[in-house]
Design a protein around this motif. Structure first.
Motif, PDB file in Angstrom:
ATOM      1  N   TRP A 177       0.890  -1.257  -0.061  1.00 52.94           N
ATOM      2  CA  TRP A 177       0.087  -0.134  -0.039  1.00 52.94           C
ATOM      3  C   TRP A 177       0.768   1.259   0.058  1.00 52.94           C
ATOM      4  O   TRP A 177       0.214   2.214  -0.122  1.00 52.94           O
ATOM      5  N   THR A 226      -4.894  -3.539   7.782  1.00 48.40           N
ATOM      6  CA  THR A 226      -5.187  -2.718   9.092  1.00 48.40           C
ATOM      7  C   THR A 226      -6.176  -1.352   8.665  1.00 48.40           C
ATOM      8  O   THR A 226      -6.354  -1.475   7.373  1.00 48.40           O
ATOM      9  N   GLU A 227      -6.496  -0.550   9.689  1.00 50.41           N
ATOM     10  CA  GLU A 227      -7.267   0.527   9.286  1.00 50.41           C
ATOM     11  C   GLU A 227      -6.659   1.379   8.188  1.00 50.41           C
ATOM     12  O   GLU A 227      -7.383   1.977   7.285  1.00 50.41           O
ATOM     13  N   ALA A 228      -5.129   1.689   8.446  1.00 56.40           N
ATOM     14  CA  ALA A 228      -4.782   2.539   7.426  1.00 56.40           C
ATOM     15  C   ALA A 228      -4.607   2.049   6.123  1.00 56.40           C
ATOM     16  O   ALA A 228      -4.667   2.585   4.741  1.00 56.40           O
ATOM     17  N   GLN A 229      -4.394   0.633   5.978  1.00 54.72           N
ATOM     18  CA  GLN A 229      -4.593  -0.149   4.550  1.00 54.72           C
ATOM     19  C   GLN A 229      -5.868  -0.066   3.940  1.00 54.72           C
ATOM     20  O   GLN A 229      -5.885   0.054   2.658  1.00 54.72           O
ATOM     21  N   LEU A 230      -6.852  -0.075   4.888  1.00 58.55           N
ATOM     22  CA  LEU A 230      -8.277  -0.069   4.379  1.00 58.55           C
ATOM     23  C   LEU A 230      -8.676   1.153   3.563  1.00 58.55           C
ATOM     24  O   LEU A 230      -9.229   1.178   2.588  1.00 58.55           O
ATOM     25  N   VAL A 231      -7.978   2.255   4.219  1.00 57.72           N
ATOM     26  CA  VAL A 231      -8.307   3.631   3.514  1.00 57.72           C
ATOM     27  C   VAL A 231      -7.536   3.628   2.228  1.00 57.72           C
ATOM     28  O   VAL A 231      -8.186   4.071   1.130  1.00 57.72           O
ATOM     29  N   LYS A 232      -6.306   3.074   2.095  1.00 59.02           N
ATOM     30  CA  LYS A 232      -5.617   3.070   0.860  1.00 59.02           C
ATOM     31  C   LYS A 232      -6.440   2.074  -0.054  1.00 59.02           C
ATOM     32  O   LYS A 232      -6.495   2.342  -1.507  1.00 59.02           O
ATOM     33  N   ASP A 290      -9.517  -8.933   4.210  1.00 59.30           N
ATOM     34  CA  ASP A 290     -10.099  -9.152   5.611  1.00 59.30           C
ATOM     35  C   ASP A 290      -8.997  -8.917   6.594  1.00 59.30           C
ATOM     36  O   ASP A 290      -9.106  -8.567   7.657  1.00 59.30           O
TER      37      ASP A 290
END
Ligand SMILES: NC(=O)c1ccc[n+]([C@@H]2O[C@H](COP(=O)([O-])OP(=O)(O)OC[C@H]3O[C@@H](n4cnc5c(N)ncnc54)[C@H](OP(=O)(O)O)[C@@H]3O)[C@@H](O)[C@H]2O)c1
Length: 274
Positions: free
Chosen positions: A103, A213-219, A210
């Motif tokens: 990411w 992390t939160e930060a990776q989900l944003v990306k 699944d």
């Protein structure tokens, strides 16, 4: 009836190839995995007894172990013993993408040069070199003579440039190498009737999202937004079942003389990625 060798059938898209192709009891399906015992257990639990499935063990980063899976036993290699001396179709499915480096853009990855280099080299070893050392001599003796490598739309430079797709750098660079390897195989073997083809299966839900992390989900959300801009009907990751059906349809239709030999296409059989 066809004989198949598929890498990476332990899970994800590879397992779905194994499931669909072995449902035809006239097919012979050989799966190459790193852990035979766990794969055998998963097959028994999820597919039940299927006599046409044969699981062999090899790690694609270890040439010796690939050779071991070809090892002559009683004068014949395991694959030769199973198929009788030929292979119709290879599906080079196994692949590696490190979620920890997927990411961040290339400039950020470059701030940790040793880690970046290790990551790039490992992706290259699995996604390119491992997929080169498969079973071409047996394909030459097969009837269908098709070799398919699973690639990624991210490896289309035009697509990446048009939409500023800065993610998945190590995996993407290795898939570009894989596409070139497919072209080189075609340049050598097309005249022998072998169709080599790299196909992107589209975005497929195998559980990768699944574990973010939160930060990776944003990306990840940003990336999905770009895909949606590219194709307004893009509806997120698809089921492995649908993706594999599409890929097999493209592979089935493609011929060594229709202009697709050695190319890199989508699950639609063209350069429309989603
Ligand atoms: N999912 C997608 O959205 C998507 C999109 C575009 C392209 N693809 C491509 O499609 C292919 C399958 O993807 P996937 O999503 O099903 O991946 P996945 O769920 O991560 O599965 C990867 C498979 O590759 C095997 N593998 C990894 N390293 C290996 C090694 N060193 N030696 C032997 N086997 C190894 C894994 O075995 P272990 O179980 O032993 O780890 C596993 O069976 C990959 O080539 C991927 O790049 C996927």
């Amino acid at each position: 009836m066809s004989s198949y060798l598929i890498t990476g059938v332990s899970r994800g898209i590879g397992f779905e190839f194994l499931r669909q192709l072995s449902a035809d009891t006239t097919n012979i399906v050989i799966g190459l995995v790193r852990n035979k015992d766990t794969t055998d257990q998963k097959i028994a639990a999820e597919l039940g007894p299927r006599k046409n499935i044969h699981i062999l063990q090899a790690d694609l980063t270890n040439y010796a172990s690939i050779k071991e899976s070809k090892k002559p036993t009683m004068g014949k290699s395991e694959v030769v013993k199973i198929t009788g001396g030929s292979l119709d179709i290879i599906i080079a499915n196994a692949g590696f993408m490190n979620p920890d480096s997927a990411w961040d853009p290339i400039g950020v990855l470059g701030e940790q040069p040793e880690r970046f280099e290790a990551d790039l080299l490992y992706a290259f070893r699995v996604n390119v070199i491992g997929n080169i050392h498969l079973f071409m001599p047996l394909i030459l003796k097969g009837t269908t003579k098709k070799v398919h490598a699973l690639s990624s739309a991210m490896a289309d430079d035009k697509f990446a440039l048009d939409y500023d797709l800065a993610w998945n750098t190590p995996m993407t660079i290795s898939k570009v190498g894989l596409n070139t390897a497919v072209a080189k195989f075609s340049a050598q073997y097309r005249e022998h009737g072998v169709l080599s083809l790299a196909i992107c299966p589209g975005m497929v839900d195998v559980g990768h999202f699944d574990k973010l992390t939160e930060a990776q989900l944003v990306k990840g959300g940003e990336m999905l937004g770009k895909f949606k801009t590219y194709a307004s009907d893009f509806a997120g990751a698809r089921k492995p079942e649908d993706a594999v059906k599409d890929v097999l349809a493209v592979l089935d239709k493609a011929t060594v003389t229709d202009g697709s030999a050695g190319t890199f296409v989508s699950h639609f059989g063209n350069k429309q990625w989603f």
